[in-house]
Design an enzyme around this catalytic site. Structure first.
Site, mmCIF file in Angstrom:
data_model
loop_
_atom_site.group_PDB
_atom_site.id
_atom_site.type_symbol
_atom_site.label_atom_id
_atom_site.label_comp_id
_atom_site.label_asym_id
_atom_site.label_seq_id
_atom_site.Cartn_x
_atom_site.Cartn_y
_atom_site.Cartn_z
ATOM 1 N N ARG A 143 -43.680 -13.482 40.832
ATOM 2 C CA ARG A 143 -44.089 -12.147 40.829
ATOM 3 C C ARG A 143 -45.401 -11.873 41.602
ATOM 4 N NH1 ARG A 143 -46.440 -8.311 36.486
ATOM 5 N NH2 ARG A 143 -46.192 -6.199 37.758
ATOM 6 N N TYR B 209 -49.704 -9.025 25.569
ATOM 7 C CA TYR B 209 -50.658 -10.003 25.650
ATOM 8 C C TYR B 209 -51.405 -9.920 23.975
ATOM 9 C CZ TYR B 209 -51.499 -10.113 30.662
ATOM 10 O OH TYR B 209 -51.193 -10.307 31.807
ATOM 11 N N ASN C 207 -45.340 -6.102 29.864
ATOM 12 C CA ASN C 207 -46.394 -6.626 29.977
ATOM 13 C C ASN C 207 -47.026 -6.897 28.499
ATOM 14 O OD1 ASN C 207 -45.974 -6.865 32.508
ATOM 15 N ND2 ASN C 207 -47.852 -5.825 33.077
ATOM 16 N N GLU D 74 -48.096 -1.102 35.106
ATOM 17 C CA GLU D 74 -48.875 -0.549 33.739
ATOM 18 C C GLU D 74 -49.238 0.890 34.176
ATOM 19 O OE1 GLU D 74 -51.649 -3.428 32.840
ATOM 20 O OE2 GLU D 74 -50.332 -4.887 32.064
ATOM 21 N N GLN E 247 -56.121 -8.978 43.280
ATOM 22 C CA GLN E 247 -56.641 -10.169 42.541
ATOM 23 C C GLN E 247 -56.391 -11.470 43.133
ATOM 24 O OE1 GLN E 247 -54.059 -8.508 38.768
ATOM 25 N NE2 GLN E 247 -56.247 -8.933 37.835
ATOM 26 N N GLU F 131 -45.612 -9.829 32.182
ATOM 27 C CA GLU F 131 -46.785 -10.601 32.102
ATOM 28 C C GLU F 131 -46.934 -11.053 30.438
ATOM 29 O OE1 GLU F 131 -50.241 -8.538 33.386
ATOM 30 O OE2 GLU F 131 -49.329 -7.744 35.198
ATOM 31 N N HIS G 262 -49.766 -2.161 42.196
ATOM 32 C CA HIS G 262 -50.472 -2.840 41.265
ATOM 33 C C HIS G 262 -51.945 -2.284 41.324
ATOM 34 C CE1 HIS G 262 -50.544 -6.310 38.239
ATOM 35 N NE2 HIS G 262 -51.718 -5.884 38.102
HETATM 36 C C1 GBH Z 1 -52.746 -6.849 32.847
HETATM 37 O O1 GBH Z 1 -53.212 -5.767 32.234
HETATM 38 C C2 GBH Z 1 -52.878 -6.339 34.295
HETATM 39 O O2 GBH Z 1 -51.618 -6.091 34.849
HETATM 40 C C3 GBH Z 1 -53.303 -7.518 34.922
HETATM 41 O O3 GBH Z 1 -53.775 -7.074 36.330
HETATM 42 C C4 GBH Z 1 -54.397 -7.985 34.346
HETATM 43 O O4 GBH Z 1 -55.062 -9.102 35.187
HETATM 44 C C5 GBH Z 1 -53.916 -8.820 33.275
HETATM 45 O O5 GBH Z 1 -53.526 -7.951 32.316
HETATM 46 C C6 GBH Z 1 -55.154 -9.499 32.340
HETATM 47 O O6 GBH Z 1 -56.130 -8.638 31.890
HETATM 48 O O7 GBH Z 1 -58.112 -3.194 23.539
HETATM 49 O O8 GBH Z 1 -59.160 -1.171 24.179
HETATM 50 O O9 GBH Z 1 -60.159 -3.357 24.856
HETATM 51 C C7 GBH Z 1 -53.562 -5.965 30.917
HETATM 52 C C8 GBH Z 1 -53.580 -4.582 30.219
HETATM 53 C C9 GBH Z 1 -55.793 -5.027 29.479
HETATM 54 C C10 GBH Z 1 -54.293 -3.704 28.224
HETATM 55 C C11 GBH Z 1 -56.856 -4.992 28.173
HETATM 56 C C12 GBH Z 1 -55.363 -3.366 27.072
HETATM 57 C C13 GBH Z 1 -57.680 -3.884 26.561
HETATM 58 C C14 GBH Z 1 -58.025 -2.359 25.952
HETATM 59 N N1 GBH Z 1 -54.487 -4.716 29.029
HETATM 60 N N2 GBH Z 1 -56.775 -3.646 27.548
HETATM 61 S S1 GBH Z 1 -58.857 -2.668 24.505
#
Ligand code: GBH
Length: 490
Positions: free
Chosen positions: A84, A318, A316, A174, A26, A387, A129
Site C-alpha cells: 500500500r 493503533y 487504520n 483518514e 513520508q 494500517e 494521503h
Molecule cells: C496514521 O495516522 C497515518 O495514516 C500515517 O501517515 C502515520 O504515519 C501513522 O498513522 C502513524 O502515526 O491521541 O489525541 O494524541 C494515525 C492517526 C495519529 C490518530 C495519532 C490519533 C493521536 C491523537 N492517529 N492521533 S491523540
C-alpha cells in the site's frame, strides 16, 4: 483475548492477504525533482518547521523516489501479497489541476507498479494521503466545495494512467486527521486552526470528494478495470473509564466524533452523519449564538450519493483511550471547537505498554472491540486493515513491536472467528519514515532506515523476520522465535 492463549498456532483464513504500507510524503523525498509541484507539507516544513519536533523535512525522507526498484526486491523477500502506497497529487499534477500532466511523475509510479506486478505483489494505491498541492490550499483546500471537482479530475488522470494495473484503490486516508487535525487544530498541515468550524466544512467536502471518485470509478472504469475502491478511516477505541452512564455516553460520543462521523454516512443503512454528532454540534452551536449548526447539513440527495460509496472499509487502527465525562472541565477546550462539542476527556492508562509515540499504547482488546463494533454497526462490511503498527526510538531487536503485531493479529483472528469479514492486514510501516510532527524520531518501520546515510540503507528488524514467517506460514505462531544474532549480523 482468551482464544489466543488456548491455541499457540492459529491459521489465517483462506485467501487472507498480508501487506505493508507507506505514504508519498513520508517516504519519497525528491520533493522538487523531475517537475513535481509543491504540496502543503513542503510548505509547512519549509516555511515554519517549528512544529516538527526535530525540525526535519520530507525533502529526502527514505528516498523511495530513487530506491523503488531495490525496495520492491525487499518486499519480495518479505513475501508481501500487496504493497500500500500513496500517489503524490502534485507529482502527477504540479499545479493541482489537469492542465499539466507531469510525465516523469507518471513514469515513476508506472515503473513502481510494473515492478510490483512483475514480483507478484499487488499494488494498493491511496489517491490522497495528506499532501495537497499548494495551489489548491491557496483556494481553501478541503474548505472549498470545489475540492470535489478537483479531486475528481485528479482521480480521472490516475485511473486513466494506472487503472489497468491497479485493482485496489483507496480514495482518502483518514478524513478525520485531514479535517480535525489540519483545519480544526494545528496538528497537521495546513494548520488552519479554525476550531469548531472548518473541520466540519471539511468533513462534508471530504465525504463528497470520496463519493464523487467512487462513482467516477464505479460508472466509468469498473467495467473495464475491474478493481475495488474504498476509504481508510482511522479508528481509535474509546473505552468508558468507569461504569457510569455518563462515561459510557462520553465514550460513545468520542467514537462517533472520531470515526462514526465518516463511517456512518458511507456504511450505515440510513446514511448521513450520526445522530449523536448532529445533536451535539447543533445544541452547542445554538447555545453559542450560531443561527445554524456548525456541522453542515447533508441534503437528502447528498446522503444517498454518499451512502454505499465504498466496496470495502479500510481501517487504520493503533490504540485505545479511556474516556470520561467531567462537567467541571468546562472551559478546558476552546469555544467553539470539536473537542468542546464532543466534551469527552480521553486519557491513557499507565498500565498499558507505551510506544515511542506519546499517543500510542498497545491494547489488543481495543482493536478487537473496534472490529466487533464495525461488524455490528455497519452490517459486517468487507474490511481491510490498511494500517496497524508500533513506534520505537530505534534498534533492530524490536521485541515490543513483535509483541504488538502478534497480539493485534491475535485480536484480529478472534474477530474473524466470530464472523468479521476481514480481507487483509497492512503493517504500518514498511520503512521508518517522516512521521509528520514527530519528524524522524518515531520509528514505525519493520525495516530500519539509516537517515544519516546518504544511501538510506534499509535493514530488516526482528519484526520483519517475524512478519515474514507469519506471511510464509499463513499463521500466527506465538512460539516462533528468531535468534537475535541473525537479526543484528545476518
Ligand atoms: C496514521 O495516522 C497515518 O495514516 C500515517 O501517515 C502515520 O504515519 C501513522 O498513522 C502513524 O502515526 O491521541 O489525541 O494524541 C494515525 C492517526 C495519529 C490518530 C495519532 C490519533 C493521536 C491523537 N492517529 N492521533 S491523540
Amino acid at each position: 483475548g482468551v482464544h489466543s492463549l488456548q491455541k499457540p498456532v492459529r491459521k489465517f483464513p483462506e485467501g487472507f492477504k498480508f501487506g505493508a504500507a507507506t505514504a508519498a510524503y513520508q517516504v519519497e523525498g525528491a520533493w522538487n525533482e523531475d517537475g513535481k509541484g509543491p504540496s502543503i507539507w513542503d510548505d509547512l516544513t519549509h516555511t515554519d518547521p517549528s512544529p516538527i519536533s526535530d525540525g526535519s523535512t520530507g525533502d529526502v525522507a527514505a528516498d523511495t523516489y530513487h530506491l523503488w526498484k531495490s525496495d520492491v526486491e525487499l518486499m519480495k523477500q518479505l513475501g508481501l501479497d500487496f504493497y500500500r502506497f500513496s500517489i503524490s497529487w502534485s507529482r502527477i499534477l504540479p499545479t493541482g489541476f489537469p492542465d499539466q500532466i507531469n510525465q516523469k511523475g507518471v513514469d515513476y509510479y508506472d515503473n513502481l507498479i510494473t515492478e510490483l506486478l512483475k514480483n507478484k505483489i499487488e499494488p494498493m494505491v491511496t489517491l490522497y494521503h495528506w499532501d495537497l498541492p499548494s495551489n489548491l490550499q491557496k483556494l481553501g483546500g478541503f474548505a472549498n466545495p470545489l475540492i470535489v471537482e478537483w479531486f475528481e479530475q485528479y482521480a480521472r488522470v490516475v485511473f486513466d494512467k494506472f487503472g489497468d494495473k491497479v485493482k485496489y484503490w483507496i480514495t482518502i486516508n483518514e478524513p478525520k486527521q485531514i479535517c480535525y487535525e489540519g483545519y480544526g487544530s494545528t496538528a497537521k498541515a495546513p494548520r488552519l486552526n479554525m476550531t469548531g468550524i472548518a473541520e466540519y466544512i471539511c468533513a462534508k467536502n471530504v465525504l463528497l470528494s470520496h463519493a464523487k471518485v467512487y462513482h467516477l470509478y464505479d460508472e466509468n472504469y469498473r467495467y473495464k478495470q475491474n478493481g475495488q475502491i474504498g476509504i481508510s478511516v482511522s479508528c481509535t477505541w474509546y473505552e468508558p473509564a468507569s461504569d457510569t452512564i455518563e462515561d459510557h455516553q462520553a465514550a460513545e460520543d468520542a467514537r462517533q466524533f472520531d470515526w462514526g462521523q465518516y463511517i456512518h454516512p458511507i456504511f450505515s443503512k440510513t446514511g448521513d452523519f450520526p445522530l449523536s454528532l448532529k445533536n451535539n454540534v447543533r445544541l452547542r452551536s445554538k447555545e453559542q449564538g450560531f443561527l445554524r449548526s456548525r456541522l453542515p447539513v447533508l441534503s437528502s440527495e447528498e446522503i444517498v450519493y454518499i451512502r454505499g460509496s465504498s466496496d470495502f472499509l479500510g481501517i487504520n487502527s493503533y490504540t485505545t483511550k479511556l474516556t470520561y465525562r467531567d462537567a467541571s472541565l468546562e472551559g478546558m477546550y476552546p469555544v467553539p471547537s470539536y473537542m468542546d462539542d464532543m466534551s469527552a476527556v480521553m486519557v491513557k492508562d499507565a498500565s498499558w505498554p507505551q510506544a515511542q509515540s506519546s499517543w500510542l499504547q498497545s491494547v489488543p482488546w481495543g482493536f478487537y472491540k473496534i472490529l466487533t463494533q464495525v461488524r455490528y454497526l455497519y452490517d459486517n462490511p468487507a474490511v481491510w486493515i490498511t494500517e496497524n503498527g508500533w513506534s520505537t526510538s530505534g534498534g533492530l531487536i524490536d521485541n515490543d513491536r513483535v509483541k504488538y503485531y502478534r497480539t493485534y493479529l491475535g485480536a484480529l483472528l478472534d474477530a474473524v472467528e466470530e464472523g468479521s469479514n476481514i480481507k487483509g492486514y497492512t503493517a504500518w510501516s514498511l520503512f521508518d519514515n517522516f512521521e509528520w510532527m514527530s519528524g524522524y524520531a518515531d520509528k514505525f518501520g519493520i525495516f530500519e532506515v539509516d537517515f544519516k546515510d546518504p544511501k538510506r540503507t534499509r535493514t530488516p528488524r526482528k519484526s520483519a523476520h517475524v512478519y515474514k514467517e507469519i506471511i510464509r506460514s499463513r499463521s500466527l505462531d506465538m512460539n516462533y522465535d528468531v535468534d537475535d544474532k541473525t537479526v543484528v549480523a545476518p
